[in-house]
Design an enzyme around this catalytic site. Structure first.
Site, PDB file in Angstrom:
ATOM      1  CB  SER A  80      -1.171   0.182   0.833  1.00  0.00           C
ATOM      2  OG  SER A  80      -1.340   1.144   1.737  1.00  0.00           O
ATOM      3  CE  LYS A 129      -1.888  -4.684   3.694  1.00  0.00           C
ATOM      4  NZ  LYS A 129      -1.709  -5.512   2.550  1.00  0.00           N
ATOM      5  CE1 TYR A 134      -3.446  -1.700   4.861  1.00  0.00           C
ATOM      6  CE2 TYR A 134      -3.633   0.352   4.767  1.00  0.00           C
ATOM      7  CZ  TYR A 134      -3.405  -1.033   3.951  1.00  0.00           C
ATOM      8  OH  TYR A 134      -3.890  -1.257   2.573  1.00  0.00           O
TER       9      TYR A 134
END
Ligand code: UDP
Length: 323
Positions: free
Chosen positions: A117, A145, A141
Site C-alpha cells: 500500500s 504492510k 495499517y
C-alpha cells in the site's frame, strides 16, 4: 500456472481471479469470508474457506494445491480500525502473511505477489510519489504492510523467493461481475454512489481546508481491472521488486463528486465535515517504474470510466451480492 489466491473472494482479489481465468490459469481461492462473497468467486476457480492466521489451515490448503505462484490479497485494510485495534493488523498482515509464505516455500512455491500500500509512505514530501521516497507510515495499517515487505526481502534472501510487492493507491471501479460490497463502507466512490441510489441522503466531505486547489484531499484512483492486470504481469517477473501502482493522475473529493453527479444525473447533496484523522492531503503515484519494468499501462484511467463502471455494478447490485 496453478495460482493460490488469498482474499480472492474480496473486491480486488475477485476481479484478479476473473482476469487470471481469462489468461488460462488454474486458480484456488483461499478466503476466510470475513469480507469475501461466495458469488464473487467465478467458475472454474475453486474456493477453500480458511484463515491465514491458522497455520495448519493455510498449510493444508497450500500443500494440497501445490501452487506455482501465490497472489496474496487477504488482509486487514482500514486505516481507522488499525488506529483502534492494531493487534489484528499485525496478527493478520504480518503473521498471517508469514504463515502463507512459509507454507508456500515448504512446497517449493517461490513466486509471490503481494498487495502492499501507498500507506507505507506516510506523509510524503514529494509528489508524484516514486519508490525512492522514505517509507514512514503514520498508522499501524501502513506499518504492518511495510513490515511484511521486509519479511518478503528476508524470504528472498533465505529461501530464494521472488516477490513483487505492489503498493496500491486507491482501487476503484468494477468489472461486469464484481464490485465493492463491504460490511461497513468507508470509501469515497461507493458512498457517493449510495447517495445517487437513494440509500443515503447526503455525502460527507471530510475537510475542505487542505492545501490543495479546491481544499479537499487528492487521491490517485486506479481501476480494479488495471490493478488486476499488474498482478498478472508480475507472474512473469524473474526478479523481486517494489512498485507503486497508481495511474499518476490525482482527483480531489469534489472532482469525484462532480463527476458522479454528471454520470448518475443525481444532485448528490454534500455536507462539509471535519477532516478525518490520518488523511494525507495528496497521494498521487509516479507509475514510471511499473510501466518501465512490467510494461503495465492503465486502460481505464479516466475518472469518468472508473465511476461509470462502479455505477453500473452498483445499480445492478443495490444490495451488494445479496441483490
Ligand atoms: N472521503 C470523504 N467522504 C467519505 C469518504 C471519503 O470525503 O465519505 C475522502 C477521504 O477523506 C479521502 C478521500 O475521500 O480524502 C478518499 O478516501 P477513501 O476512504 O476512499 O480512500 P483512502 O484514500 O482513505 O484510502
Amino acid at each position: 500456472m496453478r495460482i493460490f489466491v488469498t482474499g480472492g473472494a474480496g473486491y480486488i482479489g475477485s476481479v484478479c481471479v476473473e482476469e487470471l481465468l481469462k489468461c488460462g490459469h488454474e486458480v484456488l481461492v483461499f478466503d476466510n469470508m470475513e469480507e469475501g462473497h461466495q458469488r464473487a468467486v467465478v467458475s472454474p476457480a475453486t474456493l477453500t474457506v480458511g484463515d491465514i492466521n491458522n497455520f495448519e489451515q493455510v498449510n493444508a490448503a497450500v500443500s494440497g494445491f501445490k501452487p506455482e505462484a501465490v497472489i496474496h490479497f487477504a488482509g486487514k485494510a482500514l486505516v481507522g480500525e488499525s488506529m483502534t485495534n492494531p493487534y489484528v493488523y499485525y496478527q493478520t498482515n504480518v503473521m498471517g502473511g508469514t504463515n502463507l509464505l512459509e507454507a508456500a516455500v515448504r512446497v517449493g512455491c517461490k513466486k509471490f505477489v503481494f498487495s502492499s500500500s501507498c500507506a507505507t509512505y506516510g506523509l510524503p514530501e514529494k509528489m508524484p510519489m516514486d519508490e525512492r521516497i522514505p517509507q514512514r507510515p503514520i498508522n499501524p495499517y501502513g506499518h504492518s504492510k511495510l513490515i511484511f515487505e521486509q519479511v518478503l526481502k528476508w524470504y528472498e534472501q533465505v529461501h530464494g523467493v521472488t516477490f513483487t510487492a505492489l503498493r496500491y493507491f486507491n482501487a476503484a471501479g468494477a468489472s461486469k461481475v464484481n464490485g465493492e460490497d463491504r460490511k461497513i463502507e468507508t470509501h469515497l466512490i461507493p458512498n457517493v454512489l449510495d447517495v445517487a441510489l437513494g440509500k443515503k441522503d447526503h455525502m460527507s466531505i471530510f475537510g475542505n481546508e487542505y492545501n490543495t486547489p479546491d481544499g479537499t484531499c487528492i487521491r490517485d484512483y486506479v481501476h480494479v481491472i488495471d490493478l488486476a492486470d499488474a498482478h498478472i504481469k508480475a507472474l512473469d517477473r524473474a526478479s523481486s521488486g517494489f512498485y507503486n501502482l497508481g495511474s499518476g493522475d490525482g482527483y480531489s473529493v469534489l472532482q469525484v463528486i462532480e463527476t458522479a453527479r454528471k454520470i448518475t444525473g443525481h444532485a448528490i447533496p454534500a455536507k462539509m465535515m471535519p477532516p478525518r484523522p490520518g488523511d494525507p492531503p495528496r497521494l498521487v503515484a509516479s507509475a514510471n517504474k511499473v510501466k518501465m519494468d512490467m510494461g503495465w499501462k492503465p486502460r481505464f484511467n479516466k475518472l469518468s470510466t472508473i465511476i461509470e463502471t462502479a455505477w453500473e455494478w452498483r445499480k445492478a447490485h443495490p444490495n451488494g451480492y445479496n441483490s
